[in-house]
Scaffold this motif. Structure first.
Motif, short mmCIF file in Angstrom:
data_model
loop_
_atom_site.label_atom_id
_atom_site.label_comp_id
_atom_site.label_asym_id
_atom_site.label_seq_id
_atom_site.Cartn_x
_atom_site.Cartn_y
_atom_site.Cartn_z
N ILE A 44 -7.05 7.64 -28.35
CA ILE A 44 -7.50 7.27 -29.70
C ILE A 44 -6.88 8.06 -30.83
CG2 ILE A 44 -9.74 6.52 -28.81
CD1 ILE A 44 -10.90 9.17 -29.83
N SER A 45 -5.97 9.01 -30.54
CA SER A 45 -5.49 9.89 -31.61
C SER A 45 -4.83 9.11 -32.74
CB SER A 45 -4.52 10.94 -31.05
OG SER A 45 -3.43 10.32 -30.38
N ALA A 46 -4.09 8.04 -32.43
CA ALA A 46 -3.45 7.25 -33.48
C ALA A 46 -4.49 6.51 -34.32
CB ALA A 46 -2.46 6.26 -32.88
N VAL A 47 -5.56 6.03 -33.67
CA VAL A 47 -6.63 5.33 -34.40
C VAL A 47 -7.39 6.32 -35.29
CG1 VAL A 47 -8.76 4.00 -34.15
CG2 VAL A 47 -6.83 3.59 -32.61
N GLU A 48 -7.59 7.54 -34.80
CA GLU A 48 -8.29 8.54 -35.61
C GLU A 48 -7.51 8.89 -36.87
OE1 GLU A 48 -10.97 11.29 -32.68
OE2 GLU A 48 -8.81 11.58 -32.57
N VAL A 131 10.17 6.21 -36.40
CA VAL A 131 9.73 7.60 -36.30
C VAL A 131 9.00 7.74 -34.97
CG1 VAL A 131 8.28 9.42 -37.27
CG2 VAL A 131 9.55 7.90 -38.79
N LEU A 132 9.42 8.69 -34.16
CA LEU A 132 8.85 8.88 -32.84
C LEU A 132 7.76 9.93 -32.87
CD1 LEU A 132 12.13 9.02 -30.68
CD2 LEU A 132 10.82 7.00 -31.37
N SER A 133 6.70 9.69 -32.11
CA SER A 133 5.74 10.76 -31.85
C SER A 133 6.38 11.73 -30.86
CB SER A 133 4.44 10.18 -31.28
OG SER A 133 4.69 9.57 -30.02
N ALA A 158 14.54 8.18 -37.32
CA ALA A 158 14.52 8.91 -38.60
C ALA A 158 13.89 10.28 -38.46
CB ALA A 158 13.77 8.10 -39.65
N GLY A 159 13.08 10.49 -37.45
CA GLY A 159 12.44 11.79 -37.27
C GLY A 159 11.45 11.76 -36.12
N VAL A 160 10.94 12.93 -35.77
CA VAL A 160 9.92 13.08 -34.73
C VAL A 160 8.74 13.83 -35.36
CG1 VAL A 160 9.36 14.04 -32.47
CG2 VAL A 160 11.66 13.12 -32.90
N HIS A 161 7.60 13.16 -35.46
CA HIS A 161 6.45 13.77 -36.13
C HIS A 161 5.16 13.33 -35.44
CE1 HIS A 161 8.98 15.09 -39.46
NE2 HIS A 161 9.46 13.85 -39.56
N GLY A 162 4.24 14.26 -35.29
CA GLY A 162 2.89 13.95 -34.83
C GLY A 162 2.81 13.68 -33.33
N ASP A 163 1.68 14.07 -32.76
CA ASP A 163 1.41 13.82 -31.35
C ASP A 163 0.40 12.69 -31.25
OD1 ASP A 163 1.38 14.07 -28.60
OD2 ASP A 163 -0.14 15.65 -28.61
N TRP A 165 -1.09 8.99 -29.93
CA TRP A 165 -1.14 8.14 -28.76
C TRP A 165 -2.09 6.98 -29.03
CZ3 TRP A 165 1.22 9.45 -23.92
CH2 TRP A 165 1.88 10.70 -23.92
N TYR A 166 -1.82 5.89 -28.34
CA TYR A 166 -2.69 4.71 -28.44
C TYR A 166 -2.82 4.09 -27.06
CZ TYR A 166 -4.32 0.02 -29.70
OH TYR A 166 -5.04 -1.14 -29.79
N SER A 167 -4.04 4.07 -26.53
CA SER A 167 -4.30 3.52 -25.20
C SER A 167 -3.38 4.14 -24.15
CB SER A 167 -4.14 1.99 -25.21
OG SER A 167 -5.16 1.39 -25.96
N HIS A 168 -3.25 5.46 -24.22
CA HIS A 168 -2.49 6.24 -23.24
C HIS A 168 -0.99 5.96 -23.26
CE1 HIS A 168 -6.23 7.73 -21.59
NE2 HIS A 168 -6.67 6.49 -21.49
N THR A 169 -0.49 5.45 -24.36
CA THR A 169 0.96 5.29 -24.53
C THR A 169 1.37 5.97 -25.83
OG1 THR A 169 0.56 3.11 -25.54
CG2 THR A 169 1.23 3.15 -23.22
N PRO A 170 2.53 6.64 -25.85
CA PRO A 170 2.97 7.32 -27.07
C PRO A 170 3.33 6.31 -28.16
CG PRO A 170 4.70 7.38 -25.41
CD PRO A 170 3.48 6.81 -24.74
N VAL A 171 3.19 6.73 -29.41
CA VAL A 171 3.36 5.83 -30.55
C VAL A 171 4.78 5.94 -31.11
CG1 VAL A 171 2.61 5.35 -32.92
CG2 VAL A 171 0.93 5.86 -31.14
N VAL A 172 5.34 4.78 -31.45
CA VAL A 172 6.59 4.70 -32.20
C VAL A 172 6.27 3.98 -33.50
CG1 VAL A 172 8.89 3.67 -32.30
CG2 VAL A 172 8.08 4.70 -30.16
N TRP A 173 6.59 4.63 -34.63
CA TRP A 173 6.28 4.09 -35.94
C TRP A 173 7.46 3.28 -36.46
CZ3 TRP A 173 1.33 5.18 -37.47
CH2 TRP A 173 0.69 6.24 -36.81
N THR A 174 7.18 2.06 -36.97
CA THR A 174 8.20 1.21 -37.57
C THR A 174 7.70 0.73 -38.93
OG1 THR A 174 7.35 -0.91 -36.74
CG2 THR A 174 8.72 0.39 -35.23
#
Length: 352
Positions: A44-48, A131-133, A158-163, A165-174
């Motif tokens: 839930i970290s991405a949702v939080e 942007v990659l987690s 473009a960068g790597v920022h933040g740890d 996760w969403y449903s146990h998968t790492p997040v990639v921001w677009t």
């Protein structure tokens, strides 16, 4: 404390046994607490981190769900009009997919498409960039300036920022437009992060949407409640077991010490002093056992590294340790009720 310390030295085997039991319980509780927090973070970290105080879902006739929600451009426009210049409406697209790094196998990730800088430096601000987690960067073996492939299209990191996760998968921001191109069947956005809209019920009725608070949105993740509820129940049961084990041990120990207690009472010892003496014994045993359990947990967490989703923090170590000690003392105090009802003459006669 004189009698308590003498008992600890005279019956070292018994007290070492109960200390070992407390150590194992503390190890289980602290390890399970850290694992629960770690699994929750990867769920839930991405949702939080969603901005705003309200999350808007498409009205599907059921409870809000990230998996089922798909908002249209018209629904987004209705909320933007209701928010006006004083409010904010951030469309967010959420989906799962695969990223193909150069020379490595594809990796399953969660895509978060956003507009502007709603998520700070984690937001992708230019089309064709991501942007990659930290979790995604590690799995992909990619960093700022590298190129990754998504759906046959090349994107620049473009960068790597933040740890996140969403449903146990790492997040990639677009960007939101890139997300819409990658997930055309998911609508214009998955949810909206909204703040500053007063009459939300009226907008929901007009736009055919439903809302929940930022904290309430966690229940829209299908696996979160079941997973977190099960692990929390196990932790609570371990706390209860700890209190029962300590209480049972000191109940037996107190019964065995009845002749000694009767002698001390006959010599003028008060019930209060005997209770303090016995609770001091329990506190020593509990503190030693809990400290040993926490030490093993800390060492195991350092040894495991990233092999397990584990969070080592005061909330997963110090708070459970304090709870174990308090519950253990309560169990021991319940066992000491005999000290107030024991008649010295009767106990001495029973000892003979």
């Amino acid at each position: 404390m004189f009698v308590a310390l003498r008992d600890l030295r005279a019956a070292r085997g018994r007290f070492l046994l109960i200390t070992l039991v407390v150590t194992l319980v503390a190890l289980l509780v602290s390890f399970l607490s850290g694992l629960t927090a770690g699994l929750a973070h990867q769920n839930i970290s991405a949702v939080e981190s969603l901005p705003g105080d309200t999350v808007v879902f498409a009205d599907t006739g059921a409870a809000p769900s990230f998996d089922a929600s798909s908002l249209t451009a018209e629904q987004i426009a209705s909320w933007q009009a209701a928010a006006g210049p004083s409010g904010t409406v951030d469309p967010i697209g959420i989906s799962h997919g695969k990223v193909d790094p150069s020379g490595r196998a594809s990796v399953q990730v969660a895509f978060f498409g956003t507009t502007g800088t709603a998520f700070g430096n984690r937001s992708a601000t230019e089309n064709g960039t991501v942007v990659l987690s930290t979790g995604a960067a590690k799995d992909l073996g990619a960093g700022a300036g590298d190129s990754v492939t998504i759906g046959g299209r090349a994107f620049t990191v473009a960068g790597v920022h933040g740890d996140d996760w969403y449903s146990h998968t790492p997040v990639v921001w677009t960007t939101l437009s890139d997300w819409q191109a990658m997930s055309p069947r998911s609508g214009a956005a998955t949810v909206l992060a909204v703040s500053g809209v007063a009459d939300q019920a009226a907008v929901n009725a007009t736009a055919h949407t439903q809302t929940t608070s930022s904290s309430g949105a966690l229940s829209a993740l299908s696996a979160y409640e079941a997973e977190n509820g099960s692990l929390t129940l196990m932790t609570v049961l371990l706390f209860a077991i700890s209190a029962l084990v300590i209480g049972a041990f000191f109940t037996v120990w107190t019964v065995q010490r009845m002749p000694d207690i009767a002698t001390l009472k006959a010599l003028g010892a008060t019930s209060g002093s005997l209770v303090r003496d016995a609770l001091a014994q329990a506190a020593i045993v509990l503190t030693a056992g809990v400290a040993a359990g926490l030490g093993i947990t800390t060492a195991a967490a350092a040894f495991m590294g990233d092999a397990l989703p584990f969070v080592l923090s005061p909330a997963t170590t110090l708070l459970p340790a304090l709870a174990l000690i308090v519950l253990g003392l309560l169990g021991a105090a319940f066992a000491l009720r005999f000290l107030f009802t024991t008649d010295p003459l009767t106990a001495l006669g029973a000892g003979r």
